[in-house]
Structure formats: structure tokens, C-alpha cells
Enzyme design. Structure first.
Site, mmCIF file in Angstrom:
data_model
loop_
_atom_site.group_PDB
_atom_site.id
_atom_site.type_symbol
_atom_site.label_atom_id
_atom_site.label_comp_id
_atom_site.label_asym_id
_atom_site.label_seq_id
_atom_site.Cartn_x
_atom_site.Cartn_y
_atom_site.Cartn_z
ATOM 1 N N LYS A 1 0.806 -1.227 0.000
ATOM 2 C CA LYS A 1 0.000 0.000 0.000
ATOM 3 C C LYS A 1 0.839 1.275 0.000
ATOM 4 O O LYS A 1 0.283 2.374 -0.032
ATOM 5 C CB LYS A 1 -0.931 -0.016 1.220
ATOM 6 N N ALA B 1 -9.035 -6.730 -0.998
ATOM 7 C CA ALA B 1 -8.474 -7.602 -2.052
ATOM 8 C C ALA B 1 -9.518 -8.433 -2.777
ATOM 9 O O ALA B 1 -9.442 -8.606 -3.994
ATOM 10 C CB ALA B 1 -7.419 -8.524 -1.443
ATOM 11 N N LEU C 1 -12.622 -7.686 -3.236
ATOM 12 C CA LEU C 1 -13.778 -6.893 -3.654
ATOM 13 C C LEU C 1 -13.586 -6.139 -4.967
ATOM 14 O O LEU C 1 -14.560 -5.737 -5.596
ATOM 15 C CB LEU C 1 -14.142 -5.891 -2.542
ATOM 16 N N GLU D 1 -1.225 -6.195 12.925
ATOM 17 C CA GLU D 1 0.172 -6.127 12.519
ATOM 18 C C GLU D 1 1.050 -6.463 13.725
ATOM 19 O O GLU D 1 0.585 -6.412 14.876
ATOM 20 C CB GLU D 1 0.496 -4.714 12.016
ATOM 21 N N ASP E 1 -3.141 2.245 8.398
ATOM 22 C CA ASP E 1 -3.564 1.349 7.320
ATOM 23 C C ASP E 1 -4.778 1.916 6.580
ATOM 24 O O ASP E 1 -4.833 1.909 5.344
ATOM 25 C CB ASP E 1 -3.885 -0.031 7.917
ATOM 26 N N LYS F 1 -5.254 3.252 2.563
ATOM 27 C CA LYS F 1 -6.323 2.720 1.709
ATOM 28 C C LYS F 1 -7.229 3.830 1.192
ATOM 29 O O LYS F 1 -7.651 3.809 0.026
ATOM 30 C CB LYS F 1 -7.123 1.673 2.483
ATOM 31 N N GLY G 1 -6.691 -11.248 3.903
ATOM 32 C CA GLY G 1 -6.313 -12.635 4.145
ATOM 33 C C GLY G 1 -5.368 -13.106 3.060
ATOM 34 O O GLY G 1 -5.465 -12.664 1.908
#
Length: 352
Positions: free
Chosen positions: A116, A148, A150, A204, A215, A219, A329
Site C-alpha cells: 500500500k 483484495a 472486492l 500487525e 492502514d 487505503k 487474508g
């Protein structure tokens, strides 16, 4: 995945040897065992501890050997990509590796990433990358960076390519925070929930990376930039209740959030409202906050670690497009990476 017309295999450099890399190699092996052509030939494998450039079909053994190297064995986080490599897959979380994406694109390589730190970090880096993406859109695949399973990044780029005006993007973008705020009921300390999530492997290694919103920030930038919005480095407002210290003891920093988050339950509007960390983006207005969502809100209609992403545009004005489901995942991330890699290589092959 249906078999497609065979093309000559791409020479591949794979950066990263963690769970996603292992899942990617397992998926490729499974597809090949079913007779599905996977036109990828691994010629370089690297992580922060070493590089392997032997050309061998035994991907599993090469990855295991490199992953087993002791930490600190090497101090060069940006391996030199071999001249023969046509496609680079970046499964690291390294800012230094992400800083190389634009240069690899300039060299004519395909770059596919779950990292990312490419479009999710500084505006200057994002603008450089975006210029390369605009010149050859098929050569940069980053669907795995947000949700991931979607396909939100890809869908936003498709809307942009069609000239669609997007008015709003909103989402529950962190599976870890979704789980935490579903779990948290205001009785035990929030930091106790974070410890539980950490023990289950849902955070994490340093849980402040999740709890502090870093995070989600990356995104949100990626989604906004995918539609062409400029997001300045300091252009996202983050709820102060998520701001986490960076002292020597991460658990002390997280415990310092307990009082502010506990006070949220005094604001609960209805008994069935759901607490969530929501990222919201409109042109020039970007924010991340803790919100109470009514049960009929599309972002509230999810469970566990699921992501939910809402897109409101010209065609999705009254009824927004909602992408909902597992967004992370190792297996899902690997599948998104493999789809991007195969799509990009076949598109490149058609270019002649």
C-alpha cells in the site's frame, strides 16, 4: 478460473516471502495441476534478507529457503531487479520497495503489488506513479491493496476511464478495526480487545499500525487517487480518538486510548447502532472517524473482519454501489495479485 489462450510466459521477480507469497505459489501450483496455463516463470525471488536468481521450477523450495534466512542477514531492502525480468510482484510492506515502482514502470516492466506504500503514501510519489499508470494502465496492478477480494480499486479506475463522475467513496476498510469495534462493548478496556486480536493474529506485529489508522489512511488515499482526486500529504483528517503514541511500549500507547474510546458509549444513539471506523472521501474532503452507524446503513451490514465500500456516482446516485465481503487474508490477497498479474501480462502480450 477458466483457461485462456496461452501466451509466452512472463519472466517474474517476486519480492516478499510471507504468507501471501506462499499462498500465491500454492494457487499457481493448484491451477497448473488442473491444466490451467499460468504464463509466469520465476527468475528472481527476494526479501529484505536475501535474493535468489536461480531459474528453477521448484518455487516452494526457493521461497522456503529465503524465508528461513535470519533477520538482519542483509541490509538492502531494494533488490536490483534482473535485466531479464518483465513482471515484478511486490508482496512486501516496504516503503523503500514501493519507491521503486515508478522506476520499474519507466523501464517498461509490469508491476503488480499488494504493497500500500505506492499510491498510499506521499502525493509526490502518487503523482509520479499515476503518470505512468495513465500512459499504460495495464502495467500497474494494485487491486490487492484495498479490499483484495472486492475489486474496488479496479472498479473505480473503470468508472474514471468511462468519464463517470464519482461523488463520494466511503468504507469500513480495515478488517482489524472492524473486528475490534464489533467486539468492543464498553465494559472491558479497548486495549484488552486489541491484545485479544493480537493473540489471534489479526493485527500487525505492532498493533499501533492498525489502531492508529495508518492502514486506513493509505487505503483511503489509494481509493481517492484511483478516481483521480488529489490528496495532499496532510489532507486527511483523522479522528483524534484514533491517534496513537509512538513510544517505546506499544501497549502503553494503546492503553492511553481506553478512556476516549470508552466515552463513545455515552454517545450511542440507539441500542442497535454499530460502532465502526469509517473512511469518507469527497473531492477535497477526506476524513477517517469513529462513527455510530444505524443498522440499515450499508456500511453496518457486515460482520467479523469484512470490509464494506460504498461508491456514489452519476449512475449510482440514489442507490450507491456497495462492495461488501472479506477484504483481506493471504488467499484472497494472493488471488487478487494473480488476477492482476495474468490480466496485465495478457494485455501486454496483445500490445505486441
Amino acid at each position: 478460473m477458466a483457461a485462456a489462450t496461452e501466451v509466452a510466459p512472463a519472466t517474474l521477480a517476486l519480492i516478499g516471502t510471507g504468507q501471501v507469497a506462499q499462498a500465491l505459489i500454492a494457487q499457481i501450483a493448484r491451477l497448473r495441476s488442473c491444466g490451467v496455463p499460468v504464463p509466469l516463470r520465476l527468475v528472481q525471488l527476494a526479501n529484505a534478507r536475501g535474493v535468489c536468481t536461480r531459474d528453477t521450477p521448484d518455487w516452494h523450495a526457493r521461497l522456503a529457503a529465503l524465508a528461513a534466512l535470519p533477520r538482519g542477514a542483509r541490509n538492502d531492502p531494494t533488490p536490483r531487479i534482473a535485466d531479464a525480468v518483465e513482471l515484478v510482484i511486490d508482496l512486501s510492506a516496504s516503503d523503500a520497495v514501493a519507491a521503486c515502482h515508478a522506476e520499474w514502470l519507466r523501464q517498461g516492466r509490469i508491476v503488480v503489488t499488494a504493497n500500500k506504500c505506492g499510491l498510499g503514501e506521499s502525493a509526490a510519489r502518487a503523482e509520479t506513479l499515476q503518470a505512468h499508470i495513465d500512459a499504460a494502465p495495464w502495467r500497474y496492478g494494485d487491486s490487492a491493496t484495498v479490499g483484495a477480494g472486492l475489486g474496488a480499486v479496479r472498479r473505480l479506475r473503470e468508472l474514471r476511464a468511462c468519464g463517470e463522475t464519482v461523488h463520494e467513496i466511503a468504507g469500513v476498510l480495515s478488517g482489524t478495526l472492524a473486528w475490534l469495534f464489533d467486539r468492543y462493548d464498553g465494559r472491558a478496556a479497548f486495549s484488552a480487545c486489541v491484545r485479544e486480536a493480537h493473540a489471534l493474529g489479526l493485527t500487525e506485529p505492532d498493533p499501533r499500525d492498525d489502531v492508529g489508522g495508518a492502514d486506513v489512511l493509505r487505503k483511503l488515499r489509494i481509493l481517492a487517487r484511483a478516481i483521480g482526486w488529489r490528496v495532499p500529504d496532510d489532507g486527511v483528517r483523522i479522528d483524534p480518538r484514533l491517534r496513537c503514541g509512538q513510544g517505546d511500549d506499544p501497549w502503553a500507547d494503546i492503553a492511553a486510548l481506553d478512556t476516549g474510546i470508552a466515552a463513545l458509549f455515552a454517545e450511542r444513539p440507539t441500542a442497535d447502532a454499530r460502532l465502526a471506523v469509517v473512511a469518507r472521501a469527497r473531492p477535497g474532503d477526506y476524513r477517517i472517524g469513529i462513527e455510530w452507524l444505524p443498522p440499515d446503513d450499508p456500511l453496518a451490514q457486515r460482520g467479523g473482519c469484512d470490509n464494506a465500500i460504498l461508491i456514489r456516482s452519476e449512475r449510482y446516485a440514489e442507490r450507491p454501489l456497495v462492495l461488501r465481503g472479506p477484504g483481506a487474508g493471504p488467499a484472497l490477497t494472493a488471488a487478487a495479485v494473480l488476477e492482476d498479474a495474468l490480466t496485465a501480462w495478457r494485455a501486454q502480450s496483445r500490445q505486441g
